[in-house]
Design a protein around this motif. Structure first.
Motif, PDB file in Angstrom:
ATOM      1  N   PRO A   1     -27.802   9.873  -2.424  1.00  0.00           N
ATOM      2  CA  PRO A   1     -26.811  10.815  -2.992  1.00  0.00           C
ATOM      3  C   PRO A   1     -26.356  11.872  -1.993  1.00  0.00           C
ATOM      4  O   PRO A   1     -25.167  12.174  -1.902  1.00  0.00           O
ATOM      5  CB  PRO A   1     -27.568  11.448  -4.176  1.00  0.00           C
ATOM      6  N   ALA A   2     -27.295  12.436  -1.224  1.00  0.00           N
ATOM      7  CA  ALA A   2     -26.922  13.443  -0.236  1.00  0.00           C
ATOM      8  C   ALA A   2     -26.041  12.850   0.854  1.00  0.00           C
ATOM      9  O   ALA A   2     -25.068  13.472   1.300  1.00  0.00           O
ATOM     10  CB  ALA A   2     -28.179  14.072   0.374  1.00  0.00           C
ATOM     11  N   VAL A   3     -26.366  11.617   1.282  1.00  0.00           N
ATOM     12  CA  VAL A   3     -25.573  10.968   2.315  1.00  0.00           C
ATOM     13  C   VAL A   3     -24.162  10.684   1.809  1.00  0.00           C
ATOM     14  O   VAL A   3     -23.164  10.899   2.517  1.00  0.00           O
ATOM     15  CB  VAL A   3     -26.253   9.668   2.777  1.00  0.00           C
ATOM     16  N   LEU A   4     -24.051  10.211   0.560  1.00  0.00           N
ATOM     17  CA  LEU A   4     -22.736   9.931  -0.014  1.00  0.00           C
ATOM     18  C   LEU A   4     -21.895  11.196  -0.125  1.00  0.00           C
ATOM     19  O   LEU A   4     -20.693  11.188   0.181  1.00  0.00           O
ATOM     20  CB  LEU A   4     -22.904   9.271  -1.386  1.00  0.00           C
ATOM     21  N   LEU A   5     -22.507  12.284  -0.569  1.00  0.00           N
ATOM     22  CA  LEU A   5     -21.775  13.548  -0.663  1.00  0.00           C
ATOM     23  C   LEU A   5     -21.346  14.034   0.711  1.00  0.00           C
ATOM     24  O   LEU A   5     -20.231  14.541   0.880  1.00  0.00           O
ATOM     25  CB  LEU A   5     -22.646  14.600  -1.354  1.00  0.00           C
ATOM     26  N   PHE A   6     -22.227  13.881   1.692  1.00  0.00           N
ATOM     27  CA  PHE A   6     -21.893  14.295   3.056  1.00  0.00           C
ATOM     28  C   PHE A   6     -20.712  13.497   3.588  1.00  0.00           C
ATOM     29  O   PHE A   6     -19.770  14.057   4.173  1.00  0.00           O
ATOM     30  CB  PHE A   6     -23.110  14.113   3.963  1.00  0.00           C
ATOM     31  N   VAL A   7     -20.760  12.186   3.383  1.00  0.00           N
ATOM     32  CA  VAL A   7     -19.680  11.331   3.885  1.00  0.00           C
ATOM     33  C   VAL A   7     -18.370  11.624   3.170  1.00  0.00           C
ATOM     34  O   VAL A   7     -17.305  11.750   3.798  1.00  0.00           O
ATOM     35  CB  VAL A   7     -20.066   9.849   3.733  1.00  0.00           C
ATOM     36  N   ALA A   8     -18.434  11.776   1.836  1.00  0.00           N
ATOM     37  CA  ALA A   8     -17.213  11.936   1.046  1.00  0.00           C
ATOM     38  C   ALA A   8     -16.550  13.291   1.254  1.00  0.00           C
ATOM     39  O   ALA A   8     -15.320  13.378   1.308  1.00  0.00           O
ATOM     40  CB  ALA A   8     -17.529  11.727  -0.437  1.00  0.00           C
ATOM     41  N   PHE A   9     -17.357  14.353   1.359  1.00  0.00           N
ATOM     42  CA  PHE A   9     -16.786  15.693   1.366  1.00  0.00           C
ATOM     43  C   PHE A   9     -16.869  16.408   2.707  1.00  0.00           C
ATOM     44  O   PHE A   9     -16.395  17.540   2.824  1.00  0.00           O
ATOM     45  CB  PHE A   9     -17.468  16.558   0.292  1.00  0.00           C
ATOM     46  N   LEU A  10     -17.468  15.780   3.713  1.00  0.00           N
ATOM     47  CA  LEU A  10     -17.529  16.412   5.025  1.00  0.00           C
ATOM     48  C   LEU A  10     -17.078  15.456   6.131  1.00  0.00           C
ATOM     49  O   LEU A  10     -16.131  15.754   6.868  1.00  0.00           O
ATOM     50  CB  LEU A  10     -18.950  16.907   5.311  1.00  0.00           C
TER      51      LEU A  10
END
Length: 307
Positions: free
Chosen positions: A23-32
Motif C-alpha cells: 500500500p505504501a509503495v502504491l501510494l508513493f508511485v501514484a501520488f509522488l
C-alpha cells in the motif's frame, strides 16, 4: 509437511513483508513518482504556433532543455529567490529559536501548567495557513489593525506593516506564529528523552539552569534541531500561501514575489504548463540539494565532535 523451508507456509511468510509494504509503495508511485515523472516530461515539451497567420494553432512539441534555459535566465525567477532569502533570514532563526526557548522553559523542573502551555503554543499550527494569513492581514491593515489604532491614539502614526519596510517581517510573522508550536513539540519530545540523572548530576555540581540547558540539554537535542531546521528550510523554499493571501492588501507583493507564485502564474494564468514544470523541477532539485548539503554538514560536524 507444509512447514518446511520450501513449504507453502514459508512462501507465505516470505511474501508477507511485500504485502505490508505494497500500500505504501502504491501510494508513493501514484501520488509522488508519477507526478514527478510527468512534470519532468512536461518540462521538455513546449507550446509552438503552427500553421501561421491568425488561424495558426498551438501544438505541444519537444523542446529539450529550452524551458530550463528560459527559467534559469529569467531575472524575475532569481529575484524571487532573493526575496525568499530575506524572508528565510527572518522566519527560520525566529521559528527555531522560539521553539527551542519554549521547549526548554516547559521542560524546566519548576515549570507549571505544562499541558496548557504545550497546547496554547501548538494551537496556531492547527490553524490553516490561509486563515492565519487573513487573520494577520486584518491586523496589519491600518483601518482594522488594533496595533495601528493604539499608535494613532498615542500620536505615533500608523505602523507600516504592509509597507516596503515592514512587508518581510509581516509575512514571516505569519509563518513563525504557525510553525513554532510544531517545532517546539519535536524539540520538547527530544528533551523528555534525556535521562534526568544528567541534569541532576549537573545541579549537584552547582550548575545553574542556564548552564544545564546550554551544556547538557541543547547538545543532546541537536538531531531534533537539525530536523526542525530542515523542515523550516523546506517550508521557506515552498512558501506560497502567506504572500498570495496578503497580496490583495498591499502593492509591495507582486504576482511573482516568490518562485512558487511565478510557477502558479505561468501554469494557470498564462497556460504555459511546460515552463511551469521546468521551474518546478528546478525548485524541487534545489530543495533536495540544500537538504542533502545540510544533512551532510551536520553529520560531518557530529562525527568530528565525537572524534
Amino acid at each position: 509437511m507444509t512447514g518446511g523451508p520450501g513449504g507453502p507456509g514459508a512462501r507465505r511468510g516470505a511474501r508477507a513483508p511485500y504485502l505490508f509494504v505494497a500500500p505504501a509503495v502504491l501510494l508513493f508511485v501514484a501520488f509522488l513518482a508519477v507526478p514527478i515523472g510527468y512534470a519532468v516530461y512536461l518540462s521538455a515539451r513546449g507550446l509552438r504556433l503552427t500553421g501561421g497567420g491568425v488561424f495558426g494553432t498551438r501544438e505541444e512539441v519537444f523542446v529539450g532543455l529550452d524551458n530550463y534555459v528560459k527559467t534559469l535566465t529569467d531575472p524575475e525567477f532569481f529575484a524571487g529567490f532573493g526575496r525568499l532569502a530575506l524572508y528565510g533570514l527572518i522566519s527560520v532563526p525566529l521559528t527555531l529559536g522560539l521553539a527551542l526557548l519554549f521547549a526548554l522553559l516547559i521542560d524546566h523542573a519548576g515549570s507549571r501548567a505544562r499541558r496548557f502551555s504545550r497546547t496554547a503554543i501548538f494551537l496556531p499550527y492547527a490553524v490553516p495557513g490561509v486563515t492565519a494569513s487573513l487573520l494577520w492581514g486584518f491586523m496589519y491593515l491600518p483601518s482594522t489593525s488594533p496595533f495601528s489604532y493604539l499608535t494613532r491614539e498615542l500620536g505615533l502614526g500608523e505602523i507600516p506593516f504592509l509597507g516596503a519596510g515592514g512587508i518581510y517581517p509581516s509575512v514571516a510573522n505569519v509563518a513563525v506564529w504557525g510553525g513554532v508550536g510544531f517545532n517546539m513539540i519535536i524539540i520538547f519530545t527530544s528533551l523528555r528523552g534525556i535521562p534526568a540523572e544528567l541534569s541532576d548530576a549537573a545541579r549537584i555540581d552547582g550548575a545553574s539552569e542556564w548552564r544545564i540547558a546550554w551544556h547538557v540539554k541543547i547538545p543532546l537535542v541537536t538531531p531534533a534541531l537539525v530536523l526542525t531546521g530542515l523542515f523550516a528550510l523546506i517550508g521557506t523554499l515552498q512558501v506560497y500561501g502567506e504572500p498570495t493571501t496578503l497580496r490583495p492588501m498591499t502593492p509591495e507583493i507582486s504576482q511573482v514575489w516568490v518562485p512558487l507564485m511565478q510557477i502558479y502564474r505561468d501554469a494557470f494564468l498564462r497556460d504555459d504548463l511546460p515552463l511551469a514544470s521546468a521551474a518546478s523541477v528546478i525548485l524541487a532539485a534545489g530543495t533536495l540539494l540544500v537538504s542533502v548539503v545540510l544533512l551532510k554538514v551536520t553529520q560531518r560536524r557530529a562525527s568530528g565532535g565525537m572524534g
